[in-house]
Design a protein around this motif. Structure first.
Motif, short mmCIF file in Angstrom:
data_model
loop_
_atom_site.label_atom_id
_atom_site.label_comp_id
_atom_site.label_asym_id
_atom_site.label_seq_id
_atom_site.Cartn_x
_atom_site.Cartn_y
_atom_site.Cartn_z
N GLY A 98 10.76 -10.44 16.98
CA GLY A 98 11.79 -11.48 17.05
C GLY A 98 12.96 -11.26 16.12
O GLY A 98 13.88 -12.07 16.08
N GLY A 99 12.93 -10.19 15.35
CA GLY A 99 14.03 -9.90 14.44
C GLY A 99 13.95 -10.68 13.14
O GLY A 99 13.14 -11.59 12.99
N ILE A 100 14.78 -10.31 12.20
CA ILE A 100 14.86 -10.99 10.91
C ILE A 100 16.30 -11.43 10.71
O ILE A 100 17.20 -10.60 10.60
N ALA A 160 6.90 -16.46 10.27
CA ALA A 160 5.46 -16.49 10.02
C ALA A 160 5.08 -15.07 9.60
O ALA A 160 5.40 -14.11 10.32
N ILE A 161 4.43 -14.93 8.44
CA ILE A 161 4.17 -13.61 7.88
C ILE A 161 2.70 -13.46 7.53
O ILE A 161 2.11 -14.34 6.91
N ILE A 162 2.15 -12.31 7.93
CA ILE A 162 0.82 -11.89 7.49
C ILE A 162 1.05 -10.73 6.55
O ILE A 162 1.74 -9.76 6.91
N ALA A 163 0.51 -10.80 5.34
CA ALA A 163 0.79 -9.78 4.34
C ALA A 163 -0.45 -9.44 3.54
O ALA A 163 -1.43 -10.19 3.54
N ASN A 217 9.23 -14.08 14.11
CA ASN A 217 10.36 -14.99 13.95
C ASN A 217 10.10 -16.21 14.84
O ASN A 217 10.18 -16.13 16.06
N LEU A 218 9.77 -17.32 14.21
CA LEU A 218 9.45 -18.54 14.95
C LEU A 218 10.67 -19.15 15.64
O LEU A 218 10.54 -19.76 16.70
N THR A 219 11.85 -18.95 15.06
CA THR A 219 13.07 -19.45 15.68
C THR A 219 13.33 -18.73 16.99
O THR A 219 13.72 -19.35 17.99
N THR A 220 13.09 -17.43 17.03
CA THR A 220 13.25 -16.65 18.26
C THR A 220 12.19 -17.04 19.29
O THR A 220 12.45 -17.04 20.49
N LEU A 221 10.99 -17.39 18.83
CA LEU A 221 9.90 -17.77 19.74
C LEU A 221 10.20 -19.07 20.48
O LEU A 221 9.78 -19.25 21.62
N GLY A 280 7.84 -19.74 6.22
CA GLY A 280 9.01 -20.01 5.40
C GLY A 280 10.29 -19.69 6.13
O GLY A 280 10.30 -19.18 7.25
N LYS A 281 11.39 -19.99 5.44
CA LYS A 281 12.72 -19.75 5.98
C LYS A 281 13.29 -18.50 5.34
O LYS A 281 13.24 -18.34 4.11
N CYS A 282 13.82 -17.61 6.16
CA CYS A 282 14.40 -16.36 5.65
C CYS A 282 15.67 -16.67 4.88
O CYS A 282 16.59 -17.33 5.39
#
Length: 183
Positions: A81-83, A90-93, A107-111, A45-47
């Motif tokens: 990758g920061g928030i 991408a989150i594992i919870a 953080n997929l954008t940072t990746l 999802g998108k932060c």
């Protein structure tokens, strides 16, 4: 007694020598088509909001999801990758009595971007595409995906140990790889 130990050592060495090292081309190739990835517990999802100990995203279905970044035993989530608001995550919870608790956040954008090391030079792009920039590379990465909180680059699966603005550390079963961002 020494003769017995010597004989046992010889037998062990012969047995080890008989073992064939598995070649890279013997590994199965993993297709990253979404319908073929099963049991992926990653939420994407998108932060849209972030605080010191929480994260709110809008997932791909349009649902707003809230995650605590600290668990019941004061265990902090592994955030790579920061928030940043607006970035794809991408989150594992897991769920506890108080709600959803993030265990790993990538953080997929940072990746995304160009990464280089001694042996690799590739560009992680939107849509699961990887472009290799080393022509002599025998098995260049061509695709990527996050599956169960791990980065899959073509047929190789890695834990993301550290993802920063200019560095990426990936670990598989045998080694840790260090990459720097190419500008």
């Amino acid at each position: 007694m020494r003769t017995k130990l010597f004989a046992i050592a010889i037998v062990a060495l012969v047995a080890l020598g008989a073992c064939k090292k598995k070649q890279d081309n013997d590994r199965p190739v993993l297709s990253l088509q979404p319908e073929q990835v099963t049991n992926d517990s990653t939420v994407y999802g998108k932060c849209v909001d972030a605080a010191m100990h929480s994260l709110t995203i809008v997932n791909d279905k349009g649902d707003t999801l809230f995650y605590s970044l600290i668990g019941a035993n004061d265990e902090q989530a592994d955030v790579q990758g920061g928030i940043f608001i607006g970035d794809k995550m991408a989150i594992i919870a897991t769920d506890d009595e108080e709600g959803s608790v993030a265990q790993k956040v990538i953080n997929l954008t940072t990746l995304l971007g160009k990464w280089t090391s001694i042996h690799k030079n590739f560009d992680i792009k939107e849509g699961g595409v990887v472009e290799s920039h080393v022509t002599a590379e025998s098995k260049p990465y061509t695709e990527w995906k996050i599956v169960n909180g791990r980065l899959v680059l073509s047929a190789d699966t890695f834990d993301v140990l550290n993802l920063g603005p200019d560095s990426l550390y990936l670990e598989n079963d045998t080694v840790i790889y260090a990459f720097k961002r190419q500008v």
